[in-house]
Design an enzyme around this catalytic site. Structure first.
Site, mmCIF file in Angstrom:
data_model
loop_
_atom_site.group_PDB
_atom_site.id
_atom_site.type_symbol
_atom_site.label_atom_id
_atom_site.label_comp_id
_atom_site.label_asym_id
_atom_site.label_seq_id
_atom_site.Cartn_x
_atom_site.Cartn_y
_atom_site.Cartn_z
ATOM 1 N N GLU A 148 -1.330 -0.818 7.469
ATOM 2 C CA GLU A 148 -1.795 0.342 6.720
ATOM 3 C C GLU A 148 -3.318 0.431 6.889
ATOM 4 O O GLU A 148 -4.029 -0.544 6.642
ATOM 5 C CB GLU A 148 -1.426 0.203 5.245
ATOM 6 C CG GLU A 148 0.075 0.332 5.023
ATOM 7 C CD GLU A 148 0.485 0.090 3.582
ATOM 8 O OE1 GLU A 148 1.119 0.967 2.995
ATOM 9 O OE2 GLU A 148 0.171 -0.988 3.045
ATOM 10 N N SER A 165 -4.090 -6.058 -0.690
ATOM 11 C CA SER A 165 -2.810 -5.375 -0.921
ATOM 12 C C SER A 165 -2.935 -4.340 -2.030
ATOM 13 O O SER A 165 -2.162 -3.383 -2.066
ATOM 14 C CB SER A 165 -1.747 -6.386 -1.354
ATOM 15 O OG SER A 165 -1.652 -7.436 -0.443
ATOM 16 N N HIS A 185 -4.274 -3.327 6.166
ATOM 17 C CA HIS A 185 -3.282 -4.126 5.427
ATOM 18 C C HIS A 185 -2.120 -4.481 6.343
ATOM 19 O O HIS A 185 -1.264 -3.651 6.651
ATOM 20 C CB HIS A 185 -2.806 -3.332 4.197
ATOM 21 C CG HIS A 185 -1.814 -4.084 3.371
ATOM 22 N ND1 HIS A 185 -0.554 -3.613 3.101
ATOM 23 C CD2 HIS A 185 -1.900 -5.284 2.764
ATOM 24 C CE1 HIS A 185 0.090 -4.502 2.364
ATOM 25 N NE2 HIS A 185 -0.703 -5.523 2.139
ATOM 26 N N ASN A 243 3.221 -1.530 -1.006
ATOM 27 C CA ASN A 243 3.343 -2.298 -2.247
ATOM 28 C C ASN A 243 3.751 -1.451 -3.450
ATOM 29 O O ASN A 243 4.141 -1.997 -4.477
ATOM 30 C CB ASN A 243 2.065 -3.094 -2.514
ATOM 31 C CG ASN A 243 2.104 -4.388 -1.720
ATOM 32 O OD1 ASN A 243 3.103 -5.090 -1.720
ATOM 33 N ND2 ASN A 243 1.030 -4.672 -1.004
HETATM 34 N N1 LIG Z 1 0.862 -13.126 1.071
HETATM 35 C C1 LIG Z 1 1.260 -11.898 1.335
HETATM 36 O O1 LIG Z 1 2.459 -11.589 1.375
HETATM 37 C C2 LIG Z 1 0.266 -10.808 1.640
HETATM 38 C C3 LIG Z 1 0.701 -9.680 2.364
HETATM 39 C C4 LIG Z 1 -0.238 -8.701 2.716
HETATM 40 C C5 LIG Z 1 -1.556 -8.830 2.292
HETATM 41 N N2 LIG Z 1 -1.932 -9.933 1.556
HETATM 42 C C6 LIG Z 1 -3.340 -10.026 1.163
HETATM 43 O O2 LIG Z 1 -3.979 -10.949 2.040
HETATM 44 C C7 LIG Z 1 -5.038 -11.631 1.342
HETATM 45 C C8 LIG Z 1 -4.814 -13.122 1.450
HETATM 46 O O3 LIG Z 1 -3.543 -13.463 0.909
HETATM 47 P P1 LIG Z 1 -2.811 -14.820 1.335
HETATM 48 O O4 LIG Z 1 -1.453 -14.739 0.769
HETATM 49 O O5 LIG Z 1 -3.002 -15.062 2.793
HETATM 50 O O6 LIG Z 1 -3.688 -15.876 0.493
HETATM 51 P P2 LIG Z 1 -3.724 -17.479 0.629
HETATM 52 O O7 LIG Z 1 -3.935 -17.991 -0.754
HETATM 53 O O8 LIG Z 1 -2.552 -17.978 1.410
HETATM 54 O O9 LIG Z 1 -5.037 -17.737 1.532
HETATM 55 C C9 LIG Z 1 -6.334 -17.364 1.144
HETATM 56 C C10 LIG Z 1 -7.323 -18.172 1.971
HETATM 57 O O10 LIG Z 1 -8.636 -17.657 1.724
HETATM 58 C C11 LIG Z 1 -9.537 -18.758 1.702
HETATM 59 N N3 LIG Z 1 -10.750 -18.320 1.026
HETATM 60 C C12 LIG Z 1 -10.932 -18.073 -0.297
HETATM 61 N N4 LIG Z 1 -12.195 -17.628 -0.520
HETATM 62 C C13 LIG Z 1 -12.822 -17.581 0.683
HETATM 63 C C14 LIG Z 1 -14.123 -17.191 1.116
HETATM 64 N N5 LIG Z 1 -15.044 -16.764 0.257
HETATM 65 N N6 LIG Z 1 -14.431 -17.280 2.432
HETATM 66 C C15 LIG Z 1 -13.506 -17.737 3.332
HETATM 67 N N7 LIG Z 1 -12.254 -18.113 2.975
HETATM 68 C C16 LIG Z 1 -11.907 -18.036 1.672
HETATM 69 C C17 LIG Z 1 -8.772 -19.860 0.996
HETATM 70 O O11 LIG Z 1 -9.321 -21.152 1.266
HETATM 71 C C18 LIG Z 1 -7.364 -19.671 1.597
HETATM 72 O O12 LIG Z 1 -7.205 -20.433 2.785
HETATM 73 C C19 LIG Z 1 -5.019 -11.090 -0.088
HETATM 74 O O13 LIG Z 1 -5.939 -10.050 -0.202
HETATM 75 C C20 LIG Z 1 -3.583 -10.565 -0.236
HETATM 76 O O14 LIG Z 1 -3.482 -9.539 -1.186
HETATM 77 C C21 LIG Z 1 -1.063 -10.933 1.239
#
Ligand SMILES: NC(=O)c1ccc[n+]([C@@H]2O[C@H](COP(=O)([O-])OP(=O)(O)OC[C@H]3O[C@@H](n4cnc5c(N)ncnc54)[C@H](O)[C@@H]3O)[C@@H](O)[C@H]2O)c1
Length: 299
Positions: A161, A128, A149, A199
């Site tokens: 995005e 993000s 994204h 964002n």
């Molecule tokens: N939550 C949101 O609203 C949102 C929206 C858009 C983008 N994002 C982006 O998406 C990404 C994930 O966010 P999220 O909210 O889904 O996080 P989350 O904490 O819900 O999930 C992350 C997952 O990644 C896994 N993980 C960590 N390290 C790893 C690795 N080396 N190999 C494989 N798996 C691994 C963890 O076990 C976990 O299941 C981030 O970059 C975030 O910025 C989040």
């Protein structure tokens, strides 16, 4: 360890989703529902399996709501496999990482991917806030790294995005965009700039709402009702933070603020305290609101 058999029509693309948290599971639904053979991988193998179960719940609810047919739902799941072995990503055309918003975690992952992926595979990041060019520098193939994204909840939102880094090949950006379109998404191109388009708006609004709670200006429900009512947002900012995950909002602020030094992107102390207390939002059952069910998926 591969856990589920998948169909393998030659016409289908193989999409691998790495990190099956809030976003990864939604992105996996988009990929599989759109017709791609989909592999989900998480360092925590139980989370990859849980993602398939969540996908099943979402699809069953979609059938109940008449948004898809039972056959289409069954096919979507049949196209999906969970794995806890990174070697299983070797066949993927497109790998979309959705691991924690942490530059080192993502850089380490990119290095591991270099060892297993196909020479023509596209490596996409769902980051993000982090720089695609900087993330790409961790890979031996920065020309194949692109930002994709997706928005929360990915399984319901169409926007993606699409962000090239400085070294990304034009053909890679085009292929990534074409795959998104084929999966039913709406791609929008952005420059590699912190927060891309979305964002730049969402993080300051969310932080502003948190600071209003912190200062005791109004209760969360009143803030959300005001924003929904006056600005016609479908969801109030505090409802959104609960859905995003307070821990994720904290990581986003830290990553974003470290680049922009804009006080609107700095993490409000209340957010930090709530995360320390384990109040992570809907996923933990308590955030700015209390929840009886902890899933982050709705049909
Ligand atoms: N939550 C949101 O609203 C949102 C929206 C858009 C983008 N994002 C982006 O998406 C990404 C994930 O966010 P999220 O909210 O889904 O996080 P989350 O904490 O819900 O999930 C992350 C997952 O990644 C896994 N993980 C960590 N390290 C790893 C690795 N080396 N190999 C494989 N798996 C691994 C963890 O076990 C976990 O299941 C981030 O970059 C975030 O910025 C989040």
């Amino acid at each position: 360890m591969r856990c589920r058999a998948v169909s393998n029509k030659p016409s289908e693309k193989t999409v691998a989703v790495v990190g099956t948290g809030t976003m990864g599971t939604g992105i996996a639904i988009v990929a599989a529902r759109g017709g791609a053979k989909t592999i989900v991988f998480d360092v925590d193998g139980s989370r990859a399996h849980a993602a398939i179960e969540q996908m099943g719940r979402f699809l069953r609810r979609s059938v109940e709501l008449g948004r898809t047919t039972n056959e289409a739902g069954v096919e979507t799941l049949r196209r999906t496999a969970a794995t806890s072995s990174i070697q299983d990503l070797a066949e993927a055309d497109l790998i979309i990482e959705a691991v924690f918003e942490d530059i080192q975690t993502k850089a380490d992952l990119f290095k591991s991917l270099d060892e297993v992926i196909r020479p023509d595979a596209i490596i996409a990041s769902n980051t993000s806030t982090l720089s695609i060019t900087q993330l790409a520098s961790a890979s031996r193939h920065p020309n194949r790294v692109v930002g994709l994204h997706f928005c929360l909840p990915a399984q319901l939102m169409k926007l993606v995005e699409v962000t090239p880094g400085l070294l990304t090949d034009d053909s890679v950006v085009q292929r990534a965009e074409d795959i998104c379109t084929a999966l039913g998404q709406i791609p929008v191109r952005t420059k590699d700039t912190p927060g891309f388009i979305l964002n730049r708006f969402v993080i300051p609004i969310n932080n502003h709402a948190i600071r209003l709670v912190e200062k005791g200006v109004a209760l969360p429900d009143d803030i959300d009702r005001a924003i929904r009512g006056a600005l016609r947002f479908p969801m109030g900012p505090l409802q959104l933070v609960d859905l995003v995950g307070l821990d994720t909002q904290l990581r986003l602020c830290e990553a974003f603020y470290s680049v922009t030094h804009d006080p609107r992107h700095d993490c409000p102390p209340l957010l930090r305290q709530m995360v320390a207390a384990g109040h992570l939002g809907k996923k933990s059952g308590q955030g700015f609101y209390r929840y009886t069910s902890t899933g982050t998926f709705g049909a």
